[in-house]
Design an enzyme around this catalytic site. Structure first.
Site, short mmCIF file in Angstrom:
data_model
loop_
_atom_site.label_atom_id
_atom_site.label_comp_id
_atom_site.label_asym_id
_atom_site.label_seq_id
_atom_site.Cartn_x
_atom_site.Cartn_y
_atom_site.Cartn_z
N SER A 84 11.71 1.14 12.01
CA SER A 84 11.39 0.07 11.07
C SER A 84 12.17 0.32 9.79
O SER A 84 12.54 1.46 9.50
CB SER A 84 9.88 0.07 10.76
N TYR A 141 1.93 4.12 8.16
CA TYR A 141 3.07 3.47 8.82
C TYR A 141 4.39 3.97 8.26
O TYR A 141 5.29 4.36 9.00
CB TYR A 141 2.96 1.95 8.65
N LYS A 184 7.00 6.25 10.50
CA LYS A 184 8.30 5.63 10.80
C LYS A 184 9.45 6.44 10.19
O LYS A 184 10.54 6.48 10.77
CB LYS A 184 8.32 4.18 10.32
#
Length: 262
Positions: free
Chosen positions: A142, A155, A159
């Site tokens: 991402s 997150y 990532k």
């Protein structure tokens, strides 16, 4: 890498980028496509679309990943392209009261899917790919893995780790003929962003269709390019971050203040 005639495995294939990758691989001439997902019904629907095979697997579980990959290699053939695409967004905090608020269970689940799924697949396939003279990994991370994520330290952190592992894999096995691409989009029209508001920072530069993102990823695989940025503006954000880290942190803090108003 030539995509014609290859055997490819795609995780997270029941929907979104994973399904789009399967369709794009079929259009590119891949001979054998294995659609993998925790939700077997969705994987089966994708497999029907591309004339492939569906398999169920929890990619955060090492034993399940290894069993799935062994089955593919034994029953279908050597894996040329491993698309580790599955990912989850957890630990979202709209209050911004405590950036570390998420439970250990939330962290463990995110580590398992967003990072360790890539590790499990690579651990199993690297010896086999080395013996065959090479292979390819496409990891979906991402833009948050490069820039971080306002509103979810879980997150953004996991990532970042996914990008770091992809880097290590790319230079660690370059001399073995193994190549790696890491896909780092911002907003993509997938169920993960369904219902997101305009204040979500990941959507600030527009939402791309999943098929556009999949095409960008496969173009990078063909060219054997490491970093895939479907949202080209991310490159500029990365440069600004490296050029002046303190200013970048100040800008991210400003963005968080703006979001707290909503």
């Amino acid at each position: 890498m030539r995509l014609e005639g290859i055997t490819a495995v795609v995780t997270g294939a029941a929907q979104g980028i994973g399904r789009a990758l399967c369709v794009a691989l079929k259009e590119a001439g891949a001979a054998r496509i294995v659609a993998v997902d925790l939700r077997l019904a969705g994987a089966e629907e994708t497999a029907r679309m591309v004339g492939g095979v569906a398999m169920a697997c929890d990619v955060g579980d090492q034993a399940q990943v290894e069993a799935m990959l062994a089955r593919v290699e034994d029953e279908i053939g050597p894996i040329d392209l491993m698309c580790s695409n599955a990912g989850i967004l957890t630990g979202k905090d709209a209050s911004f009261d405590n950036i570390a608020f998420a439970t250990t269970a939330d962290w463990d689940k995110a580590w398992a899917v967003n990072l360790m799924s890539h590790v499990h697949a690579a651990r199993f396939l690297i010896p086999r790919m080395k013996a065959r003279g090479g292979g390819y990994f496409l990891h979906t991370a991402s833009a948050a893995g490069l820039l971080n994520q306002v509103g979810s330290a879980v997150y953004g952190t996991t990532k970042h780790a996914a990008v770091g592992f992809a880097e290590a894999l790319a230079f660690g096995h370059k001399d073995d003929g193994i190549r790696v691409s890491v896909l780092c989009p911002q907003g993509v029209d997938t169920p993960m962003v369904a219902g997101a508001t305009d204040t979500n920072p990941a959507l600030a530069d527009g939402i791309l269709p999943a098929d556009v993102v999949a095409k960008a990823a496969l173009d990078a695989v063909r060219d054997e390019r490491f970093l895939v940025l479907p949202h080209e503006v991310v490159a500029g954000y990365m440069k600004a971050k490296v050029d002046n880290y303190d200013r970048w942190i100040g800008g991210m803090a400003k963005l968080q203040r703006m979001l707290k108003r909503f």
